[in-house]
Motif scaffolding. Structure first.
Motif, short mmCIF file in Angstrom:
data_model
loop_
_atom_site.label_atom_id
_atom_site.label_comp_id
_atom_site.label_asym_id
_atom_site.label_seq_id
_atom_site.Cartn_x
_atom_site.Cartn_y
_atom_site.Cartn_z
N THR A 15 4.19 5.16 4.07
CA THR A 15 3.28 4.08 3.68
C THR A 15 3.18 3.05 4.81
N THR A 16 4.30 2.77 5.46
CA THR A 16 4.30 1.79 6.55
C THR A 16 3.39 2.25 7.69
N ASN A 17 3.37 3.56 7.97
CA ASN A 17 2.45 4.11 8.97
C ASN A 17 1.01 3.74 8.61
N LEU A 18 0.65 3.99 7.35
CA LEU A 18 -0.72 3.71 6.90
C LEU A 18 -1.03 2.22 6.95
N GLN A 19 -0.03 1.42 6.56
CA GLN A 19 -0.25 -0.04 6.57
C GLN A 19 -0.50 -0.52 7.98
N PHE A 20 0.21 0.03 8.96
CA PHE A 20 0.00 -0.40 10.34
C PHE A 20 -1.39 0.02 10.83
N ILE A 21 -1.78 1.24 10.50
CA ILE A 21 -3.11 1.71 10.91
C ILE A 21 -4.18 0.82 10.28
N TYR A 22 -3.98 0.49 9.03
CA TYR A 22 -4.94 -0.37 8.32
C TYR A 22 -5.05 -1.72 9.01
N LYS A 23 -3.88 -2.28 9.38
CA LYS A 23 -3.84 -3.60 10.01
C LYS A 23 -4.55 -3.61 11.35
N LYS A 24 -4.45 -2.51 12.05
CA LYS A 24 -4.91 -2.50 13.44
C LYS A 24 -6.31 -1.93 13.67
N THR A 25 -6.98 -1.50 12.58
CA THR A 25 -8.33 -0.96 12.81
C THR A 25 -9.38 -2.01 12.46
N ASN A 26 -10.52 -1.89 13.11
CA ASN A 26 -11.61 -2.82 12.86
C ASN A 26 -12.11 -2.66 11.42
N PRO A 27 -12.53 -3.77 10.82
CA PRO A 27 -12.99 -3.70 9.43
C PRO A 27 -14.09 -2.67 9.21
N GLU A 28 -14.97 -2.50 10.18
CA GLU A 28 -16.09 -1.56 9.96
C GLU A 28 -15.64 -0.10 10.05
N GLN A 29 -14.44 0.11 10.53
CA GLN A 29 -13.95 1.49 10.67
C GLN A 29 -13.16 1.98 9.47
N LYS A 30 -12.75 1.04 8.62
CA LYS A 30 -11.83 1.46 7.57
C LYS A 30 -12.35 1.11 6.19
N GLY A 31 -11.87 1.84 5.20
CA GLY A 31 -12.13 1.48 3.82
C GLY A 31 -10.92 0.75 3.29
N LYS A 32 -10.84 0.64 1.98
CA LYS A 32 -9.67 -0.01 1.37
C LYS A 32 -8.45 0.88 1.49
N LEU A 33 -7.29 0.24 1.65
CA LEU A 33 -6.04 0.99 1.57
C LEU A 33 -5.61 0.97 0.10
N ILE A 34 -5.61 2.15 -0.49
CA ILE A 34 -5.25 2.23 -1.91
C ILE A 34 -3.83 2.72 -2.04
N SER A 35 -3.02 1.96 -2.76
CA SER A 35 -1.64 2.39 -2.97
C SER A 35 -1.37 2.50 -4.46
N LEU A 36 -1.06 3.71 -4.89
CA LEU A 36 -0.66 3.87 -6.28
C LEU A 36 0.87 3.83 -6.27
N ALA A 37 1.40 2.62 -6.47
CA ALA A 37 2.83 2.42 -6.29
C ALA A 37 3.45 1.81 -7.55
N THR A 38 4.76 1.89 -7.63
CA THR A 38 5.47 1.26 -8.75
C THR A 38 5.61 -0.23 -8.46
N GLU A 39 6.16 -0.97 -9.40
CA GLU A 39 6.32 -2.42 -9.20
C GLU A 39 7.23 -2.71 -8.02
N SER A 40 8.14 -1.82 -7.74
CA SER A 40 9.05 -2.05 -6.62
C SER A 40 8.50 -1.45 -5.32
N GLU A 41 7.20 -1.24 -5.32
CA GLU A 41 6.49 -0.77 -4.13
C GLU A 41 6.92 0.60 -3.63
N ARG A 42 7.40 1.43 -4.53
CA ARG A 42 7.65 2.82 -4.16
C ARG A 42 6.40 3.60 -4.54
#
Lengths: 195, 165
Positions: free
Chosen positions: A26-53
């Motif tokens: 997930t951290t890989n995806l979060q970094f990619i999300y953070k570093k790409t231009n807004p027009e290049q990416k869609g929403k990052l969807i995380s289906l996670a538990t309350e403890s972020e797993r």
């Protein structure tokens, strides 16, 4: 399974991040999300538990640009790493075009890495894929932590086929794009072979 | 590879688009989507302005996959229809020919009965259409020919590197 649409001139490919729990998919995806231009990416969807797993999957659509007039889109997915989510992991591998195996470099996680790799092979085989034939790369994550296993050792245990591998520190982005690029390239070259 | 890639040409895309437009109208739906089982959006009809279609496609496919998993655990082949009822909008999801997912979003201007009826009709047409697409792809594979010029034949390392600049 890529989706090539001649009408809208788009190519969509699916890349899955696989690996044991807490290895940093997930951290890989979060970094990619953070570093790409807004027009290049869609929403990052995380289906996670309350403890972020991760419970089911994370999903990030990425439009990288054009090749020969075709929009190239990668859909990045992660699987839930925890052992008991085996059934969900199988589902996410459906129709995959490329896999990135994220390994946790800490010595005490080596067994979990090997177990996850074995699980990956079994799940791929069930869908009729062989890991040797699929666009695939290995990422040794968490290289900044103390007590990490030597790369030589990790390659011996987790990379028997000698595929491309990368050292990474996912939260700061070291190795993240390099790994993605390696598999994305293999996926596109695979398309070239078939079409 | 396990599945063959889904390749869609202008002609087929238009026929699918027409079917979706028809369904959208006849079912009085807000939006209609067609999604590949792997989560990729194929086509849509209606007002998709306020909807994140890419995410919707991926989550719908996840939903169908999870339901399929449950079905197998219960010894069923598949549950072909899912229906979620919301306060204002409802969503009707159905699996077509084991390959694509038809999603219909509708509100009180329509009804579940009407949507089900129209979806059934559309499903039959789409099943035939996708059978055509599959057999065409297989034929091409057998004969090694291509119906259209491939954008990939000339792909170079440089093209790929440019994507990551």
């Amino acid at each position: 399974m890529s989706f090539i649409n001649y009408s809208s001139r788009e190519i969509n490919c699916k890349i899955v991040y696989y690996g044991p729990g807490l290895c940093g998919k997930t951290t890989n995806l979060q970094f990619i999300y953070k570093k790409t231009n807004p027009e290049q990416k869609g929403k990052l969807i995380s289906l996670a538990t309350e403890s972020e797993r991760t419970l089911f999957f994370d999903f990030l659509p990425l439009a990288l640009g054009d090749i020969r007039g075709f929009k190239v889109r990668f859909h990045l997915y992660t699987v839930p790493g925890q052992v008991f989510y085996a059934a969900s992991r199988k589902l996410i591998l459906k129709g995959v075009d490329g896999v990135i195996f994220v390994a946790d470099s800490q010595i005490e996680r080596m067994e979990a890495n090997m177990e996850s790799l074995e699980d990956l092979k079994i799940n791929l085989a069930e869908q009729g894929y062989a890991i040797e034939k699929l666009p695939y790369a290995v990422q040794y994550n968490k290289r900044d932590l103390p007590g990490v296993a030597p790369l030589e050792e990790m390659n011996k245990l987790l990379n028997l086929n000698g595929v491309q591998w990368f050292e990474a520190v996912a939260p700061t982005g070291v190795g993240v794009f390099e790994t993605l690029k390696s598999v994305a390239k293999q996926v596109l070259l695979e398309l070239k072979k078939h079409y | 590879m396990a599945d063959s890639d889904l390749v869609m040409y202008e002609n087929e895309f238009q026929r699918i688009d027409e079917e979706l437009q028809k369904l959208h109208q006849q079912a009085n739906a807000t939006v209609v989507f067609l999604v590949d089982k792997n989560g990729q959006l194929i086509a849509s009809a209606g007002d998709t302005h306020d909807i994140d279609t890419t995410s919707l496609a991926s989550l719908t496919a996840g939903n169908i996959a999870a339901t399929g998993g449950i079905a197998r655990l219960l010894g069923q082949k598949e549950f072909t229809i899912l229906f979620h009822e919301g306060e204002k909008d409802n969503i009707h999801i159905s699996l077509i020919g084991q390959r694509v997912i038809l999603v219909v979003i509708f509100d009180k201007r329509s009804s579940l009965g009407l949507v089900r009826l129209r979806v059934k009709k559309t499903s039959e047409v789409l099943t035939r259409l996708f059978d055509d697409i599959t057999s065409k792809a297989e034929k091409e594979k057998r004969e090694g020919g291509k119906a259209a010029e491939s954008p990939f034949a000339e792909i170079s390392d440089e093209d790929i590197d440019n994507l990551f600049k």
